[in-house]
Enzyme design. Structure first.
Site, short mmCIF file in Angstrom:
data_model
loop_
_atom_site.label_atom_id
_atom_site.label_comp_id
_atom_site.label_asym_id
_atom_site.label_seq_id
_atom_site.Cartn_x
_atom_site.Cartn_y
_atom_site.Cartn_z
N HIS A 154 2.37 8.83 2.29
CA HIS A 154 0.92 8.64 2.22
C HIS A 154 0.33 9.73 1.33
CE1 HIS A 154 0.60 5.71 5.59
NE2 HIS A 154 1.68 6.35 6.03
N HIS A 191 8.42 6.57 4.58
CA HIS A 191 7.40 6.16 3.62
C HIS A 191 6.44 7.31 3.39
CE1 HIS A 191 5.67 5.13 7.58
NE2 HIS A 191 4.52 5.49 7.03
N HIS A 197 0.81 -1.22 0.00
CA HIS A 197 0.00 0.00 0.00
C HIS A 197 0.84 1.27 0.00
CE1 HIS A 197 -3.69 -2.20 0.37
NE2 HIS A 197 -3.30 -2.77 1.51
N HIS A 203 6.56 10.21 6.22
CA HIS A 203 6.79 9.83 7.61
C HIS A 203 8.21 9.29 7.75
CE1 HIS A 203 2.20 9.15 8.37
NE2 HIS A 203 2.54 10.43 8.32
N THR A 219 0.17 4.76 12.13
CA THR A 219 -1.08 4.93 11.39
C THR A 219 -1.46 3.70 10.58
OG1 THR A 219 0.01 5.92 9.47
CG2 THR A 219 -0.68 7.42 11.25
N THR A 220 -0.68 2.63 10.69
CA THR A 220 -1.03 1.34 10.09
C THR A 220 -0.93 0.27 11.17
OG1 THR A 220 1.26 0.95 9.40
CG2 THR A 220 -0.21 1.99 7.78
#
Length: 279
Positions: A136, A134, A108, A153, A218-219
């Site tokens: 988003h 990573h 993702h 992030h 957040t994951t």
């Protein structure tokens, strides 16, 4: 600028010239395991109505329970009326160094993972080592309910397992030089691509102040007690750079942004630190 949709990809300009913006400007209108996060992201997705979507993450695995019932979850909305300004009480020292890195397609998102010591940051006497970065899209943190096109992030961990994440938000504008350096490998079909030596100092934070609060990953597993520091200065990236980060993962999704979570009784502070860079 009030009421402008920050997701539509418009550039902010002054006399026709793109300009840098602060989160503060946007808010007020001119004015170990957990660190790696979850390796196999195919077990969850971002479909708001799906069986693996964010509302169901806490039910997929028992160890993901915090995703549903945690009280300090991220991301949140950075609302100006809930932010306290705290000056000269916070010290951050950045001491990043070049190191070998691998770009991984996690299902993702695209994650840049440093294989050796890439330095880190020291916050109020605690040293956090940089592990990975990573992206988003759109941004996960919101500003008065609005999302920017992209958020990076930079995930750090201390020797005793504490996690700190530096967040950088982007609006559409001029190209980001760090993303440009990754474009040649970001579109590869391989799950892992050796990038070579990458200097984290080339990730432009460009801010002397941060929005900070205690939150979570957040994951999944949505681990809590994560120290968040969101750069107050908004960076820029081109629309094509944002698009490439999404299409590179081949998950056929328009987003990899978790919905905002209740702030509950947490405090969000603007920290104006004494910053020192070792270069």
């Amino acid at each position: 600028m009030v009421g402008r949709d920050l997701v539509d990809g418009e550039e902010f300009t002054l006399n026709g010239v793109p300009v840098e913006m602060d989160i503060c400007n946007i808010l007020t209108d001119p004015l170990k395991e957990s660190v790696e996060i979850y390796k196999d992201e195919t077990e969850f997705n971002y479909d708001p109505n799906g069986e693996k979507g964010p509302a169901q993450w806490g039910r997929i695995h028992p160890e993901w329970g915090a995703c549903s019932n945690g009280s300090m979850q991220s991301p949140i909305d950075l609302m100006s009326d809930s932010v306290d300004v705290v000056s000269h009480t916070w010290r951050i020292q950045r001491s990043y160094i070049p190191a070998n890195a691998t770009l991984s397609n996690r299902g993702h998102d695209m994650m840049l993972k440093w294989e050796g010591g890439a330095g880190g940051i020291e916050i109020n006497g605690t040293e956090y080592l940089l592990k990975q970065c990573h992206w988003h899209s759109p941004s996960e943190h919101t500003i008065h309910g609005k999302r920017l096109p992209l958020e990076a992030h930079m995930v750090h961990a201390s020797l005793d397992g504490e996690v700190a994440v530096v967040g950088i938000m982007y609006m559409i504008g001029g190209p980001d030089s760090f993303l440009t350096s990754l474009q040649s490998v970001a579109g590869a079909n391989e799950q892992d691509t050796v990038v070579g030596v990458v200097d984290p100092r080339n990730i432009k934070i460009g801010s002397m102040y941060y929005y900070s609060y205690t939150g979570s990953l957040t994951t999944p597993p949505c681990t809590e007690n994560v120290l968040w520091a969101i750069a107050g200065k908004v960076s820029t990236a081109t629309r094509e750079q944002v698009r490439l980060l999404r299409v590179a993962v081949h998950d056929e999704s328009d987003t990899n942004a978790r919905p905002t979570q209740p702030i509950n009784s947490r405090a969000v502070k603007i920290l104006i630190p004494q910053v020192k860079d070792d270069v």
